[in-house]
Write an enzyme that holds these catalytic residues in place. Structure first.
Site, PDB file in Angstrom:
ATOM      1  N   HIS A 197       0.841  -1.212   0.000  1.00  0.00           N
ATOM      2  CA  HIS A 197       0.000   0.000   0.000  1.00  0.00           C
ATOM      3  C   HIS A 197       0.869   1.252   0.000  1.00  0.00           C
ATOM      4  O   HIS A 197       1.482   1.607   1.009  1.00  0.00           O
ATOM      5  CB  HIS A 197      -0.942   0.026   1.207  1.00  0.00           C
ATOM      6  N   HIS A 220       1.503   5.389  -2.155  1.00  0.00           N
ATOM      7  CA  HIS A 220       1.000   6.434  -3.066  1.00  0.00           C
ATOM      8  C   HIS A 220       2.208   7.060  -3.766  1.00  0.00           C
ATOM      9  O   HIS A 220       2.772   8.049  -3.291  1.00  0.00           O
ATOM     10  CB  HIS A 220       0.212   7.498  -2.295  1.00  0.00           C
ATOM     11  N   GLN A 232      -9.497   9.274  -5.533  1.00  0.00           N
ATOM     12  CA  GLN A 232      -9.218   9.931  -4.242  1.00  0.00           C
ATOM     13  C   GLN A 232     -10.378  10.792  -3.747  1.00  0.00           C
ATOM     14  O   GLN A 232     -10.649  10.862  -2.552  1.00  0.00           O
ATOM     15  CB  GLN A 232      -7.954  10.801  -4.391  1.00  0.00           C
ATOM     16  N   HIS A 289      -9.406   1.745  -0.173  1.00  0.00           N
ATOM     17  CA  HIS A 289      -9.242   2.463   1.083  1.00  0.00           C
ATOM     18  C   HIS A 289     -10.587   2.304   1.791  1.00  0.00           C
ATOM     19  O   HIS A 289     -11.604   2.791   1.291  1.00  0.00           O
ATOM     20  CB  HIS A 289      -8.966   3.935   0.834  1.00  0.00           C
ATOM     21  N   GLU A 322     -11.135   4.322   6.556  1.00  0.00           N
ATOM     22  CA  GLU A 322      -9.976   5.014   7.145  1.00  0.00           C
ATOM     23  C   GLU A 322     -10.542   6.218   7.891  1.00  0.00           C
ATOM     24  O   GLU A 322     -10.538   7.347   7.398  1.00  0.00           O
ATOM     25  CB  GLU A 322      -8.964   5.452   6.084  1.00  0.00           C
ATOM     26  N   ASP A 329       2.146   3.247   2.957  1.00  0.00           N
ATOM     27  CA  ASP A 329       1.204   4.297   2.582  1.00  0.00           C
ATOM     28  C   ASP A 329       1.886   5.539   2.017  1.00  0.00           C
ATOM     29  O   ASP A 329       1.623   5.924   0.885  1.00  0.00           O
ATOM     30  CB  ASP A 329       0.298   4.667   3.767  1.00  0.00           C
ATOM     31  N   TRP A 372       0.357  13.820   3.485  1.00  0.00           N
ATOM     32  CA  TRP A 372      -0.229  13.131   4.646  1.00  0.00           C
ATOM     33  C   TRP A 372       0.800  12.772   5.702  1.00  0.00           C
ATOM     34  O   TRP A 372       0.469  12.600   6.854  1.00  0.00           O
ATOM     35  CB  TRP A 372      -0.952  11.856   4.189  1.00  0.00           C
TER      36      TRP A 372
HETATM   37 FE   FE2 Z   1      -3.540   5.106   1.230  1.00  0.00          FE
END
Ligand code: FE2
Length: 433
Positions: free
Chosen positions: A57, A59, A152, A210, A213, A309, A315
């Site tokens: 996982h 991005h 997203q 996702h 979350e 992630d 993030w």
């Molecule tokens: Fe993610």
């Protein structure tokens, strides 16, 4: 004449020291002592030799963009999404490729050779999709890079997301993505789960959502996902990522839910580095942890694989392509401190990640591919404890990266020494046993 001979390797299952013989792109033998010459000999000296790390996982379209166009002030998931929305129109294929390739270099140095990356398809230009498809081609000789078509801003909440998702799949993106908890309503979220499962079933693709979350105890899309995966018979190729809301579910509900997840055969991918920082932001005290119910899922027989992630993006401002750092955080954040559980975290970032990505079992064995990492640690727990240096990284019989062992030169009065952090030997009498 062998191509590579690794001497005195400890294996993750506790066997060793053993020699590992490599010819071409295959492991040809693993034995107590191999009497042969090789073009390249690596003396592991009783250190751990394991399959490469797997990150199921990530991005990659956002990685290494920290500070562009600004920093996340609140540290929340929602500000991160808003910030990414500001950066998205400014993306160019060149800039995305350049950051992604730099990240892949870092990943190789950390022995991370399989990555599943979500790629945002809510930009109508599909800039990041185009860039990461090219990156996937360029790194194919050394990284198994899978791409997930990720809406997203929501499959239904973002105006062209469904069309863009289908276009991205037509362009060759590997996996169907989604984000049901970000849709406008619970009903829209549930509808998106059904639609995305049907797209994955129709196209014979994997699915990675996702899912929940959130700290909302009523965010229960993972239940719909388990039911739809079972209905369509696609559970083995379905991943629910994050699933942090399960932390906050009523205990009785969790005892109903977890067997449904196990029955579906789907995989769960928690992301401890980022979720321990993102979740609980609206709590005062006590403040909730951002991790799903890992021990209970394991006990039910669900495959759980940890993901990273994010690395230096809207993030999460830290990260280093180090899956041992991910396992280390999991030990603390879940928490799971028995020796069995700590050993399992190592498996989670190797074998379990491969299973979640639908890749072959990477366990080192004669006849298997010569993909392996030599660590400056003797066993999996020590590797997690030290976030051990990757001394050598080998893919298909080619050495991709070497790092010198970490040794401190101490000049203490009366105790001058070269200190190896892996030189202590408390294993047999470890008080944590
Ligand atoms: Fe993610």
């Amino acid at each position: 004449m062998l191509d590579i001979l690794v001497r005195q390797a400890n294996l993750p299952d506790g066997r060793g020291p053993l020699d590992i013989a490599i010819q071409g792109d295959k492991i040809v033998s693993i034995a107590a002592h191999i009497e042969a010459e090789a073009r390249e000999e690596i003396d592991a000296s009783g250190r751990l030799v394991c399959p490469p790390f797997v990150d199921p996982h990530f991005h990659m379209d956002a990685t290494l963009s920290l500070g562009s166009p600004r920093l996340n002030q609140s540290g929340t998931l929602l500000e991160g999404i808003a910030l990414w929305g500001e950066l998205k129109p400014l993306l160019t294929p060149q800039a995305v490729m350049e950051r992604a390739l730099r990240y892949c270099d870092l990943a190789v140095s950390q022995g991370l050779l399989a990555i599943r990356s979500h790629v945002d398809i809510c930009d109508d230009r599909l800039t990041a999709v185009e860039a990461l498809i090219e990156v996937r081609k360029q790194v194919a000789p050394y990284i198994d890079l899978q791409l997930v078509a990720f809406p997203q801003d929501g499959l239904y909440r973002s105006p062209n997301a469904e069309d863009n998702l289908l276009r991205a799949l037509d362009m060759g993106v590997d996996v169907v993505g989604g984000i049901p908890h970000f849709e406008r309503t619970m009903a829209d979220g549930a509808r998106s789960v059904t639609r995305l499962c049907e797209i994955a079933a129709d196209r014979d693709l994997m699915l990675d959502l996702h899912c929940d979350e959130s700290d909302d105890p009523l965010s229960r899309h993972v239940e719909t996902l388990a039911a739809e995966a079972t209905r369509l018979g696609i559970g083995s190729r379905v991943v629910a990522s994050h699933v942090t809301a399960m932390h906050s579910y009523d205990n009785y509900y969790a005892t109903k839910l977890i067997p449904l997840i196990a029955e579906s055969g789907m995989h769960i991918v928690p992301n401890p580095l980022i979720n321990i920082t993102l979740q609980g932001r609206s709590d005062t005290y006590p403040r909730r942890r951002g991790l799903t119910r890992v021990p209970e899922l394991r006990a039910a027989g669900v495959n759980v694989a940890f993901g990273q992630d994010c690395t230096m993006d809207p993030w999460y401002s830290l990260g280093s392509a180090d899956m041992l750092e991910v396992a280390h955080m999991a030990v603390h954040a879940v928490p799971m401190t028995s020796r069995e559980a700590m050993e399992w975290t190592f498996t989670s970032v190797t074998q379990n990640g491969a299973a979640a990505m639908g890749l072959p079992d990477p366990t080192l064995r004669p006849g298997g591919p010569a993909n392996l990492v030599v660590l400056q640690a003797r066993d999996p727990i020590e590797a997690v404890r030290l976030k051990a240096t990757r001394l050598a990284v080998i893919k298909r019989g080619k050495i991709l990266s070497r790092t010198a062992p970490r040794l401190a030169t101490l000049t203490l009065p009366g105790r001058p020494q070269m200190l190896d952090p892996a030189a202590y030997a408390p294993v047999a009498s470890d008080p944590l046993t």
